[in-house]
Design a protein around this motif. Structure first.
Motif, PDB file in Angstrom:
ATOM      1  N   ALA A 174       0.833  -1.202   0.000  1.00  0.00           N
ATOM      2  CA  ALA A 174       0.000   0.000   0.000  1.00  0.00           C
ATOM      3  C   ALA A 174       0.866   1.249   0.000  1.00  0.00           C
ATOM      4  CB  ALA A 174      -0.933   0.008   1.208  1.00  0.00           C
ATOM      5  N   VAL A 175       0.293   2.310  -0.563  1.00  0.00           N
ATOM      6  CA  VAL A 175       0.905   3.634  -0.531  1.00  0.00           C
ATOM      7  C   VAL A 175      -0.141   4.596   0.009  1.00  0.00           C
ATOM      8  CG1 VAL A 175       1.787   5.554  -1.913  1.00  0.00           C
ATOM      9  CG2 VAL A 175       2.527   3.232  -2.416  1.00  0.00           C
ATOM     10  N   PHE A 176       0.251   5.446   0.937  1.00  0.00           N
ATOM     11  CA  PHE A 176      -0.675   6.386   1.562  1.00  0.00           C
ATOM     12  C   PHE A 176      -0.484   7.776   0.950  1.00  0.00           C
ATOM     13  CE2 PHE A 176      -2.056   9.375   4.846  1.00  0.00           C
ATOM     14  CZ  PHE A 176      -3.260   8.816   5.238  1.00  0.00           C
ATOM     15  N   VAL A 177      -1.597   8.361   0.488  1.00  0.00           N
ATOM     16  CA  VAL A 177      -1.561   9.710  -0.078  1.00  0.00           C
ATOM     17  C   VAL A 177      -1.910  10.707   1.025  1.00  0.00           C
ATOM     18  CG1 VAL A 177      -2.518  11.267  -1.806  1.00  0.00           C
ATOM     19  CG2 VAL A 177      -2.239   8.844  -2.344  1.00  0.00           C
ATOM     20  N   LEU A 178      -1.002  11.606   1.297  1.00  0.00           N
ATOM     21  CA  LEU A 178      -1.206  12.603   2.347  1.00  0.00           C
ATOM     22  C   LEU A 178      -2.283  13.603   1.941  1.00  0.00           C
ATOM     23  CD1 LEU A 178       2.570  13.214   3.104  1.00  0.00           C
ATOM     24  CD2 LEU A 178       0.957  12.031   4.605  1.00  0.00           C
ATOM     25  N   SER A 179      -3.058  14.054   2.913  1.00  0.00           N
ATOM     26  CA  SER A 179      -4.117  15.011   2.616  1.00  0.00           C
ATOM     27  C   SER A 179      -3.547  16.418   2.489  1.00  0.00           C
ATOM     28  CB  SER A 179      -5.175  14.986   3.722  1.00  0.00           C
ATOM     29  OG  SER A 179      -4.612  15.380   4.958  1.00  0.00           O
ATOM     30  N   GLU A 180      -4.230  17.235   1.703  1.00  0.00           N
ATOM     31  CA  GLU A 180      -3.884  18.649   1.588  1.00  0.00           C
ATOM     32  C   GLU A 180      -5.176  19.413   1.296  1.00  0.00           C
ATOM     33  OE1 GLU A 180      -3.979  20.410  -1.392  1.00  0.00           O
ATOM     34  OE2 GLU A 180      -4.025  18.865  -2.927  1.00  0.00           O
ATOM     35  N   ASP A 181      -5.157  20.712   1.562  1.00  0.00           N
ATOM     36  CA  ASP A 181      -6.402  21.478   1.508  1.00  0.00           C
ATOM     37  C   ASP A 181      -6.419  22.487   0.365  1.00  0.00           C
ATOM     38  OD1 ASP A 181      -4.569  23.251   2.469  1.00  0.00           O
ATOM     39  OD2 ASP A 181      -5.686  23.834   4.271  1.00  0.00           O
ATOM     40  N   GLY A 182      -6.009  22.047  -0.819  1.00  0.00           N
ATOM     41  CA  GLY A 182      -5.992  22.940  -1.975  1.00  0.00           C
ATOM     42  C   GLY A 182      -7.333  23.112  -2.653  1.00  0.00           C
ATOM     43  N   TYR A 183      -8.383  22.558  -2.089  1.00  0.00           N
ATOM     44  CA  TYR A 183      -9.702  22.645  -2.710  1.00  0.00           C
ATOM     45  C   TYR A 183     -10.333  24.021  -2.469  1.00  0.00           C
ATOM     46  CZ  TYR A 183     -10.991  21.675   2.139  1.00  0.00           C
ATOM     47  OH  TYR A 183     -11.091  21.722   3.509  1.00  0.00           O
ATOM     48  N   ARG A 184     -11.321  24.330  -3.296  1.00  0.00           N
ATOM     49  CA  ARG A 184     -12.110  25.547  -3.128  1.00  0.00           C
ATOM     50  C   ARG A 184     -13.340  25.221  -2.293  1.00  0.00           C
ATOM     51  NH1 ARG A 184     -11.204  24.727  -8.263  1.00  0.00           N
ATOM     52  NH2 ARG A 184     -13.402  24.285  -8.709  1.00  0.00           N
ATOM     53  N   VAL A 185     -13.527  25.953  -1.214  1.00  0.00           N
ATOM     54  CA  VAL A 185     -14.707  25.751  -0.378  1.00  0.00           C
ATOM     55  C   VAL A 185     -15.935  26.205  -1.161  1.00  0.00           C
ATOM     56  CG1 VAL A 185     -15.886  26.464   1.734  1.00  0.00           C
ATOM     57  CG2 VAL A 185     -13.419  26.046   1.756  1.00  0.00           C
ATOM     58  N   PRO A 186     -16.985  25.382  -1.239  1.00  0.00           N
ATOM     59  CA  PRO A 186     -18.195  25.788  -1.959  1.00  0.00           C
ATOM     60  C   PRO A 186     -18.756  27.097  -1.408  1.00  0.00           C
ATOM     61  CG  PRO A 186     -18.275  23.453  -1.444  1.00  0.00           C
ATOM     62  CD  PRO A 186     -17.101  24.006  -0.709  1.00  0.00           C
ATOM     63  N   PRO A 187     -19.356  27.902  -2.277  1.00  0.00           N
ATOM     64  CA  PRO A 187     -19.904  29.188  -1.816  1.00  0.00           C
ATOM     65  C   PRO A 187     -20.950  28.997  -0.720  1.00  0.00           C
ATOM     66  CG  PRO A 187     -19.891  29.064  -4.220  1.00  0.00           C
ATOM     67  CD  PRO A 187     -19.551  27.692  -3.716  1.00  0.00           C
ATOM     68  N   GLY A 188     -20.920  29.904   0.241  1.00  0.00           N
ATOM     69  CA  GLY A 188     -21.963  29.935   1.252  1.00  0.00           C
ATOM     70  C   GLY A 188     -21.737  29.076   2.470  1.00  0.00           C
ATOM     71  N   VAL A 189     -20.641  28.340   2.537  1.00  0.00           N
ATOM     72  CA  VAL A 189     -20.393  27.496   3.707  1.00  0.00           C
ATOM     73  C   VAL A 189     -19.862  28.372   4.847  1.00  0.00           C
ATOM     74  CG1 VAL A 189     -19.189  25.489   4.634  1.00  0.00           C
ATOM     75  CG2 VAL A 189     -19.891  25.519   2.230  1.00  0.00           C
ATOM     76  N   HIS A 190     -20.493  28.279   5.991  1.00  0.00           N
ATOM     77  CA  HIS A 190     -20.117  29.117   7.136  1.00  0.00           C
ATOM     78  C   HIS A 190     -18.688  28.797   7.577  1.00  0.00           C
ATOM     79  CE1 HIS A 190     -20.193  30.975  11.098  1.00  0.00           C
ATOM     80  NE2 HIS A 190     -21.337  31.582  10.757  1.00  0.00           N
ATOM     81  N   PRO A 191     -17.888  29.817   7.886  1.00  0.00           N
ATOM     82  CA  PRO A 191     -16.497  29.579   8.308  1.00  0.00           C
ATOM     83  C   PRO A 191     -16.367  28.664   9.516  1.00  0.00           C
ATOM     84  CG  PRO A 191     -16.824  31.894   7.805  1.00  0.00           C
ATOM     85  CD  PRO A 191     -18.186  31.250   7.752  1.00  0.00           C
ATOM     86  N   ASP A 192     -17.318  28.727  10.448  1.00  0.00           N
ATOM     87  CA  ASP A 192     -17.242  27.857  11.626  1.00  0.00           C
ATOM     88  C   ASP A 192     -17.443  26.391  11.237  1.00  0.00           C
ATOM     89  OD1 ASP A 192     -16.813  30.063  13.169  1.00  0.00           O
ATOM     90  OD2 ASP A 192     -18.807  30.099  14.077  1.00  0.00           O
TER      91      ASP A 192
END
Length: 233
Positions: A174-192
């Motif tokens: 197995a090979v594990f792919v590390l997570s990263e947060d390069g995605y765009r948050v959908p419009p209207g999602v509350h910051p909290d």
């Protein structure tokens, strides 16, 4: 290889679902607060129980309706992890490559639209097979279709529990792919909601404790690595 966290981001779907659930829940019951919802979200992702007398927001009709809306917008919400499409095609040109994932039927449409279905040996989705990760039988279906022994199948995923553990149980590397947060948050999602979700997501996608499981930053990195030549994917 997996899809969510490997080919496309899971986060936009889940964040849009959470916000949609909250909006519908508040419409149905104005007493629902953001704090209540975030508490419910934490319980949902961490496997906790809803306290007696409190509504189960993420198990409600609002959550179901929100998910229906997400499925309708699946193609619009899908965001490629940078380089994943090109990497999949490059790998598939050299070695037999398959997708094995817990995904809804709409995933198949995205894979086809991105030109991946045509290059993959097979696509094994839990929604079509009646068995889901972490049950190793889902990987077993891929092994049967590829005609491979477990030692010849390199499992690529971003969950220690859903990918690495079943692979190890069958005898697959197995090979594990590390997570990263390069995605765009959908419009209207509350910051909290975004903050709470990211903290929970970090727990779910924590790397395996086994130091001998190779880790890569992305599928693109794997495609350029000698690890990809260990066997079929």
């Amino acid at each position: 290889m997996d899809v969510g966290g490997v080919i496309y981001y899971d986060e936009p779907f889940e964040l849009a679902w959470l916000q949609g659930t909250f909006d519908l829940a508040v419409t149905a019951d104005p007493s629902v607060t953001l704090r209540h919802f975030i508490d419910d979200t934490e319980r949902f992702y961490l496997g906790g129980k809803v306290p007696a007398g409190r509504p189960d927001i993420l198990g409600s009709a609002a959550a179901d309706e929100s998910w229906v809306r997400i499925l309708r917008a699946w193609g619009e919400l899908a965001q490629e992890i940078p380089g994943a499409i090109a990497a999949t095609k490059a790998l598939a040109r050299e070695i037999p490559t398959a997708v094995v994932a817990n995904q809804p039927p709409e995933c198949a449409g995205v894979l086809a639209a991105w030109g991946l279905t045509a290059v993959l040996e097979t696509v094994v989705l839990d929604c079509f097979e009646g068995v889901a990760k972490p049950d190793p039988r889902l990987l077993g279906i891929a092994l049967d279709r590829l005609g491979l022994s477990p030692a010849d199948l390199l499992v690529v995923g971003n969950r220690a529990d859903h990918d690495v553990a079943p692979a190890r149980g069958l005898g697959c590397p197995a090979v594990f792919v590390l997570s990263e947060d390069g995605y765009r948050v959908p419009p209207g999602v509350h910051p909290d909601i975004v903050r709470a979700y990211r903290a929970l997501r970090a727990v779910r996608t924590a790397p395996p404790v086994d130091d001998d499981v190779p880790r890569v930053a992305s599928l693109a990195e794997l495609a350029a690595s000698p690890l990809a030549r260990l066997g079929a994917l």
